[in-house]
Write a protein that holds these residues in place. Structure first.
Motif, PDB file in Angstrom:
ATOM      1  N   ASP A  16       0.821  -1.212   0.000  1.00 47.51           N
ATOM      2  CA  ASP A  16       0.000   0.000   0.000  1.00 47.51           C
ATOM      3  C   ASP A  16       0.856   1.264   0.000  1.00 47.51           C
ATOM      4  OD1 ASP A  16      -2.281  -1.460  -0.135  1.00 47.51           O
ATOM      5  OD2 ASP A  16      -2.970  -1.072   1.902  1.00 47.51           O
ATOM      6  N   GLU A  17       2.069   1.173   0.538  1.00 49.50           N
ATOM      7  CA  GLU A  17       2.988   2.307   0.433  1.00 49.50           C
ATOM      8  C   GLU A  17       3.331   2.571  -1.029  1.00 49.50           C
ATOM      9  OE1 GLU A  17       7.402   3.814   1.962  1.00 49.50           O
ATOM     10  OE2 GLU A  17       6.949   1.668   1.835  1.00 49.50           O
ATOM     11  N   VAL A  18       3.633   1.508  -1.761  1.00 50.48           N
ATOM     12  CA  VAL A  18       3.908   1.656  -3.200  1.00 50.48           C
ATOM     13  C   VAL A  18       2.683   2.211  -3.918  1.00 50.48           C
ATOM     14  CG1 VAL A  18       4.484   0.424  -5.332  1.00 50.48           C
ATOM     15  CG2 VAL A  18       5.614  -0.205  -3.187  1.00 50.48           C
ATOM     16  N   LYS A  19       1.514   1.682  -3.592  1.00 52.51           N
ATOM     17  CA  LYS A  19       0.271   2.140  -4.213  1.00 52.51           C
ATOM     18  C   LYS A  19       0.059   3.637  -3.984  1.00 52.51           C
ATOM     19  CE  LYS A  19      -4.719   1.087  -4.189  1.00 52.51           C
ATOM     20  NZ  LYS A  19      -5.267   2.281  -3.501  1.00 52.51           N
ATOM     21  N   ALA A  20       0.312   4.092  -2.752  1.00 50.65           N
ATOM     22  CA  ALA A  20       0.128   5.508  -2.437  1.00 50.65           C
ATOM     23  C   ALA A  20       1.073   6.384  -3.249  1.00 50.65           C
ATOM     24  CB  ALA A  20       0.353   5.738  -0.942  1.00 50.65           C
ATOM     25  N   MET A  21       2.322   5.951  -3.372  1.00 51.60           N
ATOM     26  CA  MET A  21       3.279   6.743  -4.146  1.00 51.60           C
ATOM     27  C   MET A  21       2.925   6.762  -5.638  1.00 51.60           C
ATOM     28  SD  MET A  21       5.453   8.164  -2.099  1.00 51.60           S
ATOM     29  CE  MET A  21       3.880   8.518  -1.285  1.00 51.60           C
ATOM     30  N   LEU A  22       2.435   5.638  -6.145  1.00 53.56           N
ATOM     31  CA  LEU A  22       2.052   5.584  -7.557  1.00 53.56           C
ATOM     32  C   LEU A  22       0.810   6.422  -7.836  1.00 53.56           C
ATOM     33  CD1 LEU A  22       2.707   1.817  -8.286  1.00 53.56           C
ATOM     34  CD2 LEU A  22       4.037   3.753  -9.124  1.00 53.56           C
ATOM     35  N   GLU A  23      -0.077   6.534  -6.855  1.00 53.23           N
ATOM     36  CA  GLU A  23      -1.234   7.404  -7.031  1.00 53.23           C
ATOM     37  C   GLU A  23      -0.798   8.850  -7.198  1.00 53.23           C
ATOM     38  OE1 GLU A  23      -3.605   6.509  -3.635  1.00 53.23           O
ATOM     39  OE2 GLU A  23      -4.504   4.709  -4.530  1.00 53.23           O
ATOM     40  N   LEU A  24       0.250   9.244  -6.500  1.00 56.97           N
ATOM     41  CA  LEU A  24       0.783  10.597  -6.670  1.00 56.97           C
ATOM     42  C   LEU A  24       1.448  10.764  -8.030  1.00 56.97           C
ATOM     43  CD1 LEU A  24       2.401  11.235  -3.168  1.00 56.97           C
ATOM     44  CD2 LEU A  24       0.277  12.211  -4.053  1.00 56.97           C
ATOM     45  N   LEU A 173       4.988   5.171   7.038  1.00 60.01           N
ATOM     46  CA  LEU A 173       3.844   5.895   7.591  1.00 60.01           C
ATOM     47  C   LEU A 173       3.698   7.258   6.921  1.00 60.01           C
ATOM     48  CD1 LEU A 173       3.982   5.179  11.443  1.00 60.01           C
ATOM     49  CD2 LEU A 173       2.456   4.171   9.743  1.00 60.01           C
ATOM     50  N   VAL A 174       4.809   7.950   6.740  1.00 57.71           N
ATOM     51  CA  VAL A 174       4.778   9.241   6.057  1.00 57.71           C
ATOM     52  C   VAL A 174       4.223   9.078   4.645  1.00 57.71           C
ATOM     53  CG1 VAL A 174       6.193  11.134   5.160  1.00 57.71           C
ATOM     54  CG2 VAL A 174       6.661  10.192   7.433  1.00 57.71           C
ATOM     55  N   ASN A 175       4.721   8.080   3.928  1.00 54.56           N
ATOM     56  CA  ASN A 175       4.289   7.872   2.544  1.00 54.56           C
ATOM     57  C   ASN A 175       2.823   7.467   2.443  1.00 54.56           C
ATOM     58  OD1 ASN A 175       6.734   8.569   1.349  1.00 54.56           O
ATOM     59  ND2 ASN A 175       7.544   6.492   1.542  1.00 54.56           N
ATOM     60  N   LEU A 176       2.342   6.720   3.407  1.00 53.01           N
ATOM     61  CA  LEU A 176       0.945   6.292   3.376  1.00 53.01           C
ATOM     62  C   LEU A 176      -0.018   7.473   3.527  1.00 53.01           C
ATOM     63  CD1 LEU A 176       1.301   2.998   5.398  1.00 53.01           C
ATOM     64  CD2 LEU A 176       0.404   3.159   3.073  1.00 53.01           C
ATOM     65  N   THR A 177       0.461   8.590   4.064  1.00 53.17           N
ATOM     66  CA  THR A 177      -0.374   9.793   4.134  1.00 53.17           C
ATOM     67  C   THR A 177      -0.426  10.522   2.794  1.00 53.17           C
ATOM     68  OG1 THR A 177       1.380  11.374   4.733  1.00 53.17           O
ATOM     69  CG2 THR A 177       0.341  10.122   6.549  1.00 53.17           C
ATOM     70  N   LYS A 178       0.459  10.165   1.860  1.00 52.53           N
ATOM     71  CA  LYS A 178       0.558  10.826   0.551  1.00 52.53           C
ATOM     72  C   LYS A 178       0.914  12.306   0.684  1.00 52.53           C
ATOM     73  CE  LYS A 178      -2.501   9.676  -2.602  1.00 52.53           C
ATOM     74  NZ  LYS A 178      -3.775   9.328  -3.281  1.00 52.53           N
ATOM     75  N   ALA A 179       1.632  12.649   1.747  1.00 56.76           N
ATOM     76  CA  ALA A 179       2.034  14.041   1.961  1.00 56.76           C
ATOM     77  C   ALA A 179       3.017  14.481   0.882  1.00 56.76           C
ATOM     78  CB  ALA A 179       2.678  14.199   3.337  1.00 56.76           C
ATOM     79  N   THR A 180       2.802  15.677   0.364  1.00 51.50           N
ATOM     80  CA  THR A 180       3.722  16.246  -0.626  1.00 51.50           C
ATOM     81  C   THR A 180       4.312  17.586  -0.180  1.00 51.50           C
ATOM     82  OG1 THR A 180       1.912  17.361  -1.801  1.00 51.50           O
ATOM     83  CG2 THR A 180       2.527  15.137  -2.558  1.00 51.50           C
ATOM     84  N   ARG A 181       3.726  18.197   0.872  1.00 50.13           N
ATOM     85  CA  ARG A 181       4.188  19.511   1.319  1.00 50.13           C
ATOM     86  C   ARG A 181       4.645  19.513   2.778  1.00 50.13           C
ATOM     87  NH1 ARG A 181      -1.004  20.561  -0.060  1.00 50.13           N
ATOM     88  NH2 ARG A 181      -1.373  21.455   2.020  1.00 50.13           N
ATOM     89  N   GLU A 182       3.843  18.883   3.645  1.00 44.50           N
ATOM     90  CA  GLU A 182       4.075  19.029   5.079  1.00 44.50           C
ATOM     91  C   GLU A 182       3.466  17.847   5.820  1.00 44.50           C
ATOM     92  OE1 GLU A 182       1.884  22.584   6.017  1.00 44.50           O
ATOM     93  OE2 GLU A 182      -0.046  21.510   6.038  1.00 44.50           O
TER      94      GLU A 182
END
Length: 335
Positions: A16-24, A173-182
């Motif tokens: 799911d971490e990979v999935k979240a990054m690919l969604e971005l 955990l950070v990546n699973l939030t899909k954070a791009t700024r903060e």
């Protein structure tokens, strides 16, 4: 087509971490064979895949086959984008159903016949073969060196507290939030999550109720070169007062699990409920929260009462007296 090899200790969380990054990045996972993920994405995904914590490596997927013979035949028909010298390396996964013992030599001969030179000691390009239900061959682009994460483990930080997530898990955990700024960690402790977020280029906000933790987290952030941070002494159940009018893109945190002393004298479950309410109030609509709770606390039910929607839950047994879930929640706006 790309591939990602994820780690096996928290495989669902890693996927799911990979999935979240690919969604971005505008891509997606199109297949899985044990710990091998087939990924539909192009070079725009590289900066996002470079962020991964629970991954071993990623690269370009060149050939996929149902047998060794088919793999070798397909390998003859494709153009290998190899820079300099190469070496073939085989990864035999737990579900491997093919005999790959002599495959590196055979595939190496096929690639060599296209004019590329072999270097078994210091190759410029590493050709990776994965054996699972099928067999795959690709070119490694990025290897996530465990030593990089080991250098940031709790005992290697200048401000040391033994109770801390592994840096790989903090990164995930950070990546699973899909954070791009903060990102905000309202129970930051020694700052492990903030270190990983800061190294990804995010502005990090941290809160802790203990002055020594605020001071120590700042020491750790500076030690690892994180400069864009804002740390505050305060109560994680009163974030609206600490950040008046501020709405955060994402929140990731690992609350304390233990005694009244570590919970500032409050009952654990009451603290968790108060933290969930306060996070909800300072999170943007649609923003994500990644958080850990012991299995004895019903994180899903309690978060849903506040207004969150659960996107993922991942079990981890730490030791005989601590079993926990990592959760990913999304803030749903109240009607």
């Amino acid at each position: 087509m790309l591939y990602v090899e994820i780690l096996g200790n928290l495989p669902e969380m890693a996927r799911d971490e990979v999935k979240a990054m690919l969604e971005l990045a505008g891509g997606g996972i199109v297949g899985q064979d044990y710990l091998f993920l087939k990924v539909k994405a192009d070079e725009k995904a590289f900066p996002y895949l470079d962020r991964l914590g629970l991954a071993h490596e990623y690269g370009e997927l060149i050939v996929e086959a149902d047998s060794i013979e088919e793999l070798l035949q397909k390998a003859k028909e494709v153009e290998w984008s190899i820079n300099g010298t190469f070496k073939v390396d085989t990864e035999t996964m737990a579900n491997c159903r093919h005999n790959v013992r002599d495959l590196p030599r055979k595939l190496g001969a096929v690639i060599h016949s296209q004019g590329f030179r072999v270097n078994l000691s210091k190759p410029d390009t590493l050709v990776r073969v994965y054996c699972g239900e099928k067999v795959y061959a690709g070119i490694r682009y990025r290897f996530f060196d465990p030593k990089d994460f080991e250098r940031r483990k709790a005992h290697n930080r200048p401000f040391f507290r033994p109770i801390s997530l592994h840096p790989r898990v903090s990164r995930a955990l950070v990546n699973l939030t899909k954070a791009t700024r903060e990102i905000l960690d309202p129970l930051m402790g020694a700052g492990g999550i903030l270190i990983e977020a800061g190294l990804l280029g995010l502005k990090v906000y941290g809160v802790d109720i203990k002055p020594e933790m605020v001071e120590g987290a700042e020491v750790n952030l500076r030690h690892y070169g994180v400069k864009d941070y804002e740390l505050r002494l305060g109560d994680a159940t009163r974030l609206e007062e600490l950040f008046s009018g501020k709405k955060f893109e994402a929140v990731a945190t690992d609350p304390p699990y233990g005694t009244a002393a570590t919970l500032a004298g409050r009952k654990r479950d009451e603290l968790y409920r108060g933290v969930l309410r306060s996070i909800y109030n300072v999170l943007e609509d649609g923003g994500r929260l990644a958080i850990a709770f012991p299995t004895s606390f019903d994180g899903k039910s309690e978060a849903e009462k506040v207004g969150f929607r659960m996107l993922g839950r991942y079990y981890q047994r730490v030791h005989k007296s601590l079993e926990r879930y990592f959760y990913v929640f999304e803030k749903c706006s109240k009607q």
